[in-house]
Design a protein around this motif. Structure first.
Motif, PDB file in Angstrom:
ATOM      1  N   GLU A 142       0.864  -1.056   0.195  1.00  0.00           N
ATOM      2  CA  GLU A 142      -0.143  -0.263  -0.327  1.00  0.00           C
ATOM      3  C   GLU A 142       0.733   0.850  -0.183  1.00  0.00           C
ATOM      4  O   GLU A 142       2.391   1.428   0.665  1.00  0.00           O
ATOM      5  N   PRO A 143       0.356   2.444  -0.961  1.00  0.00           N
ATOM      6  CA  PRO A 143       1.398   3.615  -0.286  1.00  0.00           C
ATOM      7  C   PRO A 143       1.732   4.367   0.735  1.00  0.00           C
ATOM      8  O   PRO A 143       0.919   3.389   2.435  1.00  0.00           O
ATOM      9  N   LEU A 144       2.792   4.401   1.123  1.00  0.00           N
ATOM     10  CA  LEU A 144       3.205   4.550   2.314  1.00  0.00           C
ATOM     11  C   LEU A 144       1.602   5.637   3.949  1.00  0.00           C
ATOM     12  O   LEU A 144       1.361   6.527   3.203  1.00  0.00           O
ATOM     13  N   GLU A 145       1.915   5.761   4.763  1.00  0.00           N
ATOM     14  CA  GLU A 145       1.398   5.840   5.547  1.00  0.00           C
ATOM     15  C   GLU A 145       1.687   7.174   6.289  1.00  0.00           C
ATOM     16  O   GLU A 145       2.964   6.821   6.742  1.00  0.00           O
ATOM     17  N   HIS A 146       1.183   8.621   6.400  1.00  0.00           N
ATOM     18  CA  HIS A 146       2.198   9.237   7.094  1.00  0.00           C
ATOM     19  C   HIS A 146       1.013   9.986   7.801  1.00  0.00           C
ATOM     20  O   HIS A 146      -0.610  10.338   7.071  1.00  0.00           O
ATOM     21  N   LYS A 147       1.243  10.422   8.812  1.00  0.00           N
ATOM     22  CA  LYS A 147       0.866  11.143   9.922  1.00  0.00           C
ATOM     23  C   LYS A 147       0.655  12.978   9.667  1.00  0.00           C
ATOM     24  O   LYS A 147       1.672  13.880   8.901  1.00  0.00           O
ATOM     25  N   PRO A 148      -0.056  13.201  10.032  1.00  0.00           N
ATOM     26  CA  PRO A 148      -0.656  14.814   8.877  1.00  0.00           C
ATOM     27  C   PRO A 148      -0.174  15.460   9.818  1.00  0.00           C
ATOM     28  O   PRO A 148      -0.025  15.767  11.277  1.00  0.00           O
ATOM     29  N   GLY A 149       0.350  17.023   9.585  1.00  0.00           N
ATOM     30  CA  GLY A 149       0.572  18.310  10.161  1.00  0.00           C
ATOM     31  C   GLY A 149       1.013  19.401   9.776  1.00  0.00           C
ATOM     32  O   GLY A 149      -0.176  19.394   8.526  1.00  0.00           O
ATOM     33  N   VAL A 150       1.284  20.541   9.921  1.00  0.00           N
ATOM     34  CA  VAL A 150       1.730  21.546   9.558  1.00  0.00           C
ATOM     35  C   VAL A 150       3.375  21.738   8.010  1.00  0.00           C
ATOM     36  O   VAL A 150       3.816  21.077   9.128  1.00  0.00           O
ATOM     37  N   LEU A 151       3.026  22.069   7.787  1.00  0.00           N
ATOM     38  CA  LEU A 151       4.172  22.667   6.683  1.00  0.00           C
ATOM     39  C   LEU A 151       5.138  23.875   7.448  1.00  0.00           C
ATOM     40  O   LEU A 151       4.386  24.287   7.645  1.00  0.00           O
ATOM     41  N   ALA A 152       6.145  23.607   7.678  1.00  0.00           N
ATOM     42  CA  ALA A 152       7.806  24.646   7.852  1.00  0.00           C
ATOM     43  C   ALA A 152       8.230  23.797   7.054  1.00  0.00           C
ATOM     44  O   ALA A 152       8.656  23.099   5.857  1.00  0.00           O
ATOM     45  N   GLN A 153       9.154  25.123   6.023  1.00  0.00           N
ATOM     46  CA  GLN A 153      10.579  24.867   6.122  1.00  0.00           C
ATOM     47  C   GLN A 153      11.922  25.956   6.291  1.00  0.00           C
ATOM     48  O   GLN A 153      11.664  26.675   7.085  1.00  0.00           O
ATOM     49  N   THR A 154      13.162  25.736   5.833  1.00  0.00           N
ATOM     50  CA  THR A 154      13.983  26.336   6.493  1.00  0.00           C
ATOM     51  C   THR A 154      14.965  26.167   5.071  1.00  0.00           C
ATOM     52  O   THR A 154      14.942  25.165   4.288  1.00  0.00           O
ATOM     53  N   GLY A 155      15.641  26.957   5.186  1.00  0.00           N
ATOM     54  CA  GLY A 155      16.769  27.832   3.607  1.00  0.00           C
ATOM     55  C   GLY A 155      15.958  28.659   2.634  1.00  0.00           C
ATOM     56  O   GLY A 155      14.911  28.856   2.635  1.00  0.00           O
ATOM     57  N   THR A 156      16.645  28.290   1.572  1.00  0.00           N
ATOM     58  CA  THR A 156      16.469  29.620   1.125  1.00  0.00           C
ATOM     59  C   THR A 156      14.531  30.140   0.126  1.00  0.00           C
ATOM     60  O   THR A 156      14.869  28.884  -0.611  1.00  0.00           O
ATOM     61  N   LEU A 157      14.490  31.009  -0.313  1.00  0.00           N
ATOM     62  CA  LEU A 157      13.020  30.517  -1.427  1.00  0.00           C
ATOM     63  C   LEU A 157      13.066  31.052  -2.318  1.00  0.00           C
ATOM     64  O   LEU A 157      12.688  31.237  -3.914  1.00  0.00           O
ATOM     65  N   ASP A 158      14.616  31.788  -3.074  1.00  0.00           N
ATOM     66  CA  ASP A 158      14.146  32.222  -4.236  1.00  0.00           C
ATOM     67  C   ASP A 158      15.315  31.342  -4.823  1.00  0.00           C
ATOM     68  O   ASP A 158      16.586  30.615  -4.598  1.00  0.00           O
TER      69      ASP A 158
END
Length: 617
Positions: A142-158
């Motif tokens: 089956e497709p991998l199961e993931h626990k949902p949550g809030v998106l966050a990022q570190t690193g440049t967006l440019d």
């Protein structure tokens, strides 16, 4: 000057006084690893062979030979060719001198000698030991199961800067802090992603673009789009998309259950098991059956079996009864690997370095100074899994065609996969790797490319009989395996300085301090691990803030805590090239309170519309 006449061999040339001594025969037999009868046949032939034009032409035009089904001796492929040509002649000579009974006895002796050689080889060469007991796997996959949550990022967006220019003082400029994220930052929670929970994220060690899927199966994308890897169509001129944007494709209202990114392409799978891809396709990495340079919108991918059945590209995947149902996918720089619901391995794209595990690179000249490789433009089934003998020859495992996989991950030019679990739980999953072996990233203790999926011997020991491998993670030229007990094993190299680790080695700074790792990932130059109790560490080189240290250093040779994520439970971490993505747990009031301490960016913090910088297309 006339050429000298070739001497014709006669019976006199082969009389008894020209025969080698028994001691010499014994010596050659031991040196070549073949039987005495084979040595005598070789000497009797005196190098004549069978000079037929057909056999020579076929050898020149034939592809590199596949490994033998089982090791019958230690001879090379050249010796195998010789014996194939010469032994019929020797058998004719034997039959003319002896009666049928004697010929049969000699054949039996020859078979027994080969059997003895095979037994000796299996006893003396540990690498050729194979498991013959049939394994009953836990299927369908089956497709991998993931626990949902809030998106966050570190690193440049440019992303126009990533890998091309240094940030310099821009990283410390407060006016650009919403673009160059130096620590984990909650992403658009009150604007674009308001009331949206992210199920999982996808990026890779060569990718400057990102994908995210929410709990309803809706696909989002942002980052570099220079090769249309976000599938936004020919009318989209934006090359750098800073904020998440909904992506659409032929799946319509269907749910996306798996996603992966390469350097300049993206691949997703919907709930029906149909695969779609967009972006650069020069090496066939999209698997759409064409060698077109780009796919500016998402197109259906197919297997070689699909195309052989005569399906058109428009109807690929509509036949639910016969179609291959994909469930998991991973991307390298210019190739793609996927698993279907039966745990079978499929690959497409560049054959260079052995990336697609086909057994050969197919290297050839297309021009006087230009090389090409036997790339695939549709997904091909790969079912040859090997070990190596003492002479570094690939030996297929006896259950090779029956092996089923459960997990897969790709680096820049290499892939690692973990075998599926069995119903009885008595067999420990094997780990395989193939592709480029730079810096020992394949875990075989040498820097050598592997053209077939090769079992990593280090994981086939009693040490992992209960603490089994459960998740692979590949960086550009490094690899990680997470085990059932939450330990992480590392090999390869992810920093430009220091020595490479040539075989799987425990990250003891985590294991010795009772940290149980729940998710880990490796990027272009980074490694990130997060524990079940809310500690996240990273190490490597992070010139664009991808290590998440805030105002701290931009590199670390050892695991260092991300202070911003202290006590924050990370459901998933995914490291890319210049950025690191997180899915953060926010189920309880305590979780939400901890998240309040993180930096935040919203759509209104950016100039222009839809995440575009002012004056930037």
């Amino acid at each position: 000057m006339p050429r000298p006449k070739k001497k014709v061999r006669t019976a006199k040339d082969n009389d008894s006084n020209k025969q080698p001594s028994q001691a010499n025969v014994d010596h050659l037999s031991k040196m070549l690893g073949i039987s005495e009868e084979q040595v005598k046949a070789m000497l009797a032939a005196q190098g004549a062979g069978l000079p037929t034009a057909t056999s020579r032409a076929s050898r020149r035009s034939a592809p590199p030979p596949a490994p033998a089904a089982a090791p019958k001796g230690k001879g090379s492929s050249a010796w195998a060719d010789f014996m194939e040509e010469e032994m019929p002649e020797q058998k004719k000579k034997s039959s003319s001198d002896d009666n049928n009974n004697n010929a049969n006895n000699k054949t039996d002796d020859h078979t027994a000698a080969n059997t003895a050689d095979s037994t000796t080889a299996s006893n003396t060469e540990e690498s050729t030991e194979v498991t013959v007991e049939a394994r009953k796997y836990i299927l369908p996959l089956e497709p991998l199961e993931h626990k949902p949550g809030v998106l966050a990022q570190t690193g440049t967006l440019d992303t126009k800067l990533t890998g091309r220019e240094k940030l310099g003082t821009a990283s410390s400029n407060p006016a650009l802090s919403h673009i160059h994220l130096d620590s984990p930052t909650v992403f658009c929670r009150e604007s674009i992603l308001q009331n949206v929970k992210i199920q999982f994220v996808a990026t890779s060690s060569t990718a400057c673009h990102n994908l995210a899927v929410d709990v309803d199966g809706v696909l989002y994308g942002w980052g570099r789009n220079e090769q249309s890897q976000l599938g936004l169509g020919p009318d989209c001129e934006e090359k750098d998309i800073m904020l998440p944007r909904k992506l659409e494709g032929p799946w319509g209202s269907g749910k996306i259950v798996a996603a992966a990114t390469g350097k300049s392409h993206s691949v997703v799978i919907d709930s029906t098991g149909t695969m779609y891809a967009a972006g650069l396709n020069k090496n066939g990495q999209l698997g759409i059956g064409q060698n077109s340079d780009h796919a500016r919108v998402f197109k259906k991918s197919g297997t070689s079996i699909d195309f052989l059945r005569g399906r058109s590209k428009q109807s690929l995947g509509n036949d639910a009864k016969n179609k291959t149902k994909f469930v998991r996918v991973a991307c390298g720089e210019n190739f793609t690997a996927a698993l279907d619901d039966e745990g079978k391995l499929w690959t497409t794209g560049s054959a260079e370095y052995g990336c697609i595990g086909s057994g050969s690179t197919g290297e050839h000249f297309v021009q006087a100074n230009k090389m090409a490789f036997a790339d695939a433009n549709r997904f091909e089934l790969r079912n040859t899994f090997v070990v190596k003998d003492a002479k570094n020859n690939p030996i297929p495992l006896q259950d090779s065609s029956d092996i089923r996989l459960a997990h897969i991950s790709c680096g820049k030019y290499h892939t690692m996969a973990i075998e599926a679990s069995t119903e009885d739980g008595k067999h420990q999953p094997r780990v395989f790797s193939w592709g480029s072996g730079n810096f020992g990233c394949l875990g075989h203790r040498i820097q050598a490319d592997e053209y077939y999926p090769r079992m990593i011997e280090s994981f086939n020991t009693n040490l992992f009989s209960t603490n089994t491998p459960v998740a692979p993670a590949c960086g550009a030229v490094c690899s990680l395996v997470q085990t059932k007990s939450g330990h992480v094993y590392y090999w390869g190299k992810h920093r430009s300085v220091g020595d490479a680790t040539m075989y799987p080695t425990l990250v003891d700074v985590l294991a010795n301090n009772s940290h149980v790792v729940s998710t880990c990932s490796a990027g272009g130059q980074t490694v990130v691990c997060s524990t079940e109790h809310g500690q996240t560490v990273s190490w490597g080189m992070g010139p664009y803030g991808e290590l998440g240290y805030g105002d701290g250093p931009k590199s670390s040779s050892k695991p260092k805590f991300m202070d911003a994520l202290d006590k924050v439970i990370v459901n998933q971490v995914c490291a890319g090239y210049g950025q690191t993505l997180f899915v953060l747990k926010d189920d309880t009031d305590e979780d939400k309170k901890v998240l309040e301490g993180l930096k935040k960016v919203e759509e209104g913090d950016y100039k222009g519309n839809n995440g575009k910088k002012k004056g930037k297309k």
